[in-house]
Design a protein around this motif. Sequence first.
Motif, PDB file in Angstrom:
ATOM      1  N   PHE A 158      41.287 -12.586  52.176  1.00  0.00           N
ATOM      2  CA  PHE A 158      40.795 -12.520  53.529  1.00  0.00           C
ATOM      3  C   PHE A 158      39.408 -13.024  53.853  1.00  0.00           C
ATOM      4  CE2 PHE A 158      43.574  -8.533  53.459  1.00  0.00           C
ATOM      5  CZ  PHE A 158      44.766  -8.915  53.656  1.00  0.00           C
ATOM      6  N   PHE A 159      39.214 -13.848  55.100  1.00  0.00           N
ATOM      7  CA  PHE A 159      37.776 -14.074  55.183  1.00  0.00           C
ATOM      8  C   PHE A 159      37.146 -12.973  55.682  1.00  0.00           C
ATOM      9  CE2 PHE A 159      35.066 -15.549  58.432  1.00  0.00           C
ATOM     10  CZ  PHE A 159      34.405 -16.887  57.837  1.00  0.00           C
ATOM     11  N   VAL A 160      35.590 -13.093  55.017  1.00  0.00           N
ATOM     12  CA  VAL A 160      34.759 -11.992  55.204  1.00  0.00           C
ATOM     13  C   VAL A 160      34.052 -12.384  56.400  1.00  0.00           C
ATOM     14  CG1 VAL A 160      32.942 -10.608  54.140  1.00  0.00           C
ATOM     15  CG2 VAL A 160      34.606 -11.556  52.864  1.00  0.00           C
ATOM     16  N   LEU A 161      34.082 -11.176  57.100  1.00  0.00           N
ATOM     17  CA  LEU A 161      33.355 -11.260  58.508  1.00  0.00           C
ATOM     18  C   LEU A 161      31.962 -10.518  58.285  1.00  0.00           C
ATOM     19  CD1 LEU A 161      36.209  -9.713  60.636  1.00  0.00           C
ATOM     20  CD2 LEU A 161      35.859 -12.176  60.170  1.00  0.00           C
ATOM     21  N   ASP A 162      31.034 -11.016  59.256  1.00  0.00           N
ATOM     22  CA  ASP A 162      29.444 -10.587  59.546  1.00  0.00           C
ATOM     23  C   ASP A 162      29.221 -10.459  60.939  1.00  0.00           C
ATOM     24  OD1 ASP A 162      28.741 -13.121  60.137  1.00  0.00           O
ATOM     25  OD2 ASP A 162      28.230 -13.562  58.087  1.00  0.00           O
ATOM     26  N   THR A 163      28.071  -9.792  61.063  1.00  0.00           N
ATOM     27  CA  THR A 163      27.706  -9.615  62.519  1.00  0.00           C
ATOM     28  C   THR A 163      27.724 -11.050  63.274  1.00  0.00           C
ATOM     29  OG1 THR A 163      26.512  -7.588  61.730  1.00  0.00           O
ATOM     30  CG2 THR A 163      25.885  -8.463  63.955  1.00  0.00           C
ATOM     31  N   ASP A 164      27.222 -12.003  62.574  1.00  0.00           N
ATOM     32  CA  ASP A 164      26.699 -13.219  63.186  1.00  0.00           C
ATOM     33  C   ASP A 164      28.088 -13.898  63.682  1.00  0.00           C
ATOM     34  OD1 ASP A 164      24.736 -15.065  64.139  1.00  0.00           O
ATOM     35  OD2 ASP A 164      25.756 -16.405  62.550  1.00  0.00           O
ATOM     36  N   PHE A 165      29.022 -13.761  62.678  1.00  0.00           N
ATOM     37  CA  PHE A 165      30.447 -14.615  63.028  1.00  0.00           C
ATOM     38  C   PHE A 165      30.962 -13.805  64.134  1.00  0.00           C
ATOM     39  CE2 PHE A 165      34.976 -14.754  62.270  1.00  0.00           C
ATOM     40  CZ  PHE A 165      34.981 -16.178  62.149  1.00  0.00           C
ATOM     41  N   ILE A 166      31.175 -12.613  64.173  1.00  0.00           N
ATOM     42  CA  ILE A 166      31.698 -11.658  65.277  1.00  0.00           C
ATOM     43  C   ILE A 166      31.164 -11.978  66.584  1.00  0.00           C
ATOM     44  CG2 ILE A 166      32.066  -9.380  66.100  1.00  0.00           C
ATOM     45  CD1 ILE A 166      33.920  -9.943  63.905  1.00  0.00           C
ATOM     46  N   SER A 167      29.616 -11.962  66.727  1.00  0.00           N
ATOM     47  CA  SER A 167      29.190 -12.240  67.978  1.00  0.00           C
ATOM     48  C   SER A 167      29.424 -13.482  68.527  1.00  0.00           C
ATOM     49  CB  SER A 167      27.532 -12.263  67.844  1.00  0.00           C
ATOM     50  OG  SER A 167      26.771 -12.914  67.005  1.00  0.00           O
ATOM     51  N   LYS A 168      29.363 -14.668  67.620  1.00  0.00           N
ATOM     52  CA  LYS A 168      29.567 -15.797  68.119  1.00  0.00           C
ATOM     53  C   LYS A 168      31.172 -16.322  68.522  1.00  0.00           C
ATOM     54  CE  LYS A 168      26.028 -18.361  65.577  1.00  0.00           C
ATOM     55  NZ  LYS A 168      25.615 -19.264  64.407  1.00  0.00           N
ATOM     56  N   ASN A 169      31.846 -15.833  67.638  1.00  0.00           N
ATOM     57  CA  ASN A 169      33.500 -16.200  67.761  1.00  0.00           C
ATOM     58  C   ASN A 169      34.373 -15.072  68.410  1.00  0.00           C
ATOM     59  OD1 ASN A 169      32.881 -18.889  66.453  1.00  0.00           O
ATOM     60  ND2 ASN A 169      32.597 -17.447  64.534  1.00  0.00           N
ATOM     61  N   MET A 170      33.814 -13.790  68.515  1.00  0.00           N
ATOM     62  CA  MET A 170      34.587 -12.860  68.892  1.00  0.00           C
ATOM     63  C   MET A 170      33.643 -11.888  70.036  1.00  0.00           C
ATOM     64  SD  MET A 170      36.847 -11.483  65.626  1.00  0.00           S
ATOM     65  CE  MET A 170      38.031 -10.925  66.919  1.00  0.00           C
ATOM     66  N   PRO A 171      33.429 -12.604  70.971  1.00  0.00           N
ATOM     67  CA  PRO A 171      32.427 -11.942  72.057  1.00  0.00           C
ATOM     68  C   PRO A 171      32.960 -10.839  72.649  1.00  0.00           C
ATOM     69  CG  PRO A 171      32.883 -13.750  72.852  1.00  0.00           C
ATOM     70  CD  PRO A 171      33.353 -14.032  71.324  1.00  0.00           C
TER      71      PRO A 171
END
Length: 548
Positions: A158-171
């Motif tokens: 599984f791809f590991v998520l982080d805060t920056d990735f979430i805020s950019k791609n899953m607002p």
Amino acid sequence: MRKKVVSVILSMAMTASMLAGCGSASGGTESVSTENEGDAEIKDEATAKAPSVSLDDLPEKIGEGIVKATPEMYADVDLSEHKTVNITLIGDTPAAWDDVLAKTNEYLEPFNTDVDVSFLSWSDYQQMYPLTLTGGQVDLIFTAPWCFMYTEAAKGSFFVLDTDFISKNMPLTNKYQAAESWDETTISGQTIAVPSNQAQPMGKIVAIRQDLADKYGISSLDSWDDYMNYAKTIAEKETPESGIYALAASCDNNELWDVYRQQENTFLALDSDYFDLIYDYKEGSLPESSDIQLVYATDLFKSYAHDMKELADAGAWSRSALTNTVTDDDAFGNLQGASIAWNTSVFTYIDQAEQTEGVVGAAYDLTKNNLVGCECYSNNDMAIAAGSADPARAAMVLDILKNDTYLNHLWILGVEDEHYTINDAGEYTETDKAGDFAAYAISASWAIKNGDLKEAGGDPRAEKVTESWEERVVNNPTVTFVFDDSNVADYKAAVSAVLNDYVPMLELGLVDDVDSTIDEMIKACYDSGLQNVLDEFNTQYDAWKATR
């Protein structure tokens, strides 16, 4: 715990509004790959980078108005080329799926995106799921603690998520997801899946054919002994006449085990396939590590296994139950079984059975004086595959499915005015065509639920049961403990292999001698390294407990 995949979430709308933010899962987990490392502490929305387009005009909370995703919200996602996001789900394909998929892709046209969805059927998903992640093109995949989440995370699938990735791609997820839910899909400091956005009471009950119970003078069930009597009565008097089993068991009897252990107010400190560690709940205190045991080494499980053998020997289910591919739920709904066990999802199958004239169903809480556990956010999740060709695009699609009102309802309820109608209060009613796409019919719907949907005129029997739980709901106090098995992964895998060989047949009573079979299994577990795993678990647990 595990196999009740087909019905575990069908009852979500019945209890969605009863208890907001209640608890979460037991803390079982395994190690993960170090790929895509980042700060996975996705807990404080205030620290996340704001999206390129303001979301201030959207409702403050899901369910308080219409949420509509727009391409402008995803300025950080490269939408210059049309791409297909490949999604893998478990379960059987609904009859109306092609229509739902077509409407999904039509809606996603402004995002220069479409989706292609593959279903791994209930009969073969356990074999196909790992192969799909290693050999197929997958961008998004359903996962859960009971559906390979820990084992595949340990492989780095599984791809590991982080805060920056979430805020950019899953607002939208960044805005609406319950902050506390992220802990439940964070393993060894890495967030590897997006959990559902709803937690709720999840008591364990049994459903029976009340018309058959009445036929044999059984008016109600008030205890486990009453259920045993009912099952043996059906096996003795009904099965030879009609061929209806007391319980048309399939693969194991884990759901009935959950009902049984609820008599003793237990929680799981580790829930990982069949590798389960259990403890007795003591109000207001965390268990000592010495209080936490392998489930199958307890007198409680041994007693259950003896009861299962008694029922098996009486003919309560087929001798081929280990390899049955029809779930006990479907068998009950199709009048092939006279009981099932789980949560309020049993009412879905009661309703199905009652479509036949003369059939009357009933559900019974056999543990009215015991605690009711709480389903966790992470019981159903969606993950981005580590091998995704475009993780950002996959994240965007998941964000829309989770939060955009139209797509969210489409995937949970089907096509409005065809499979369901919805009233001014936001309550849905299934139509006579709901059989082609029933509410919560696909596994993705369990992972994208937000708690904003409630069925109008729900079964009053279900409402009565859930109301009785309100004062008894207890959150698992070990929920925030996460076991990192990286130092003992090989031992744990070896022990799990032993448990997978023995536990199903013990739960089905398909053994010659219960005590000797359990002794044999426990010895094989220790020979495979169980003590190494327990020592590592205890060391980590004691360190965690010292910080509470």
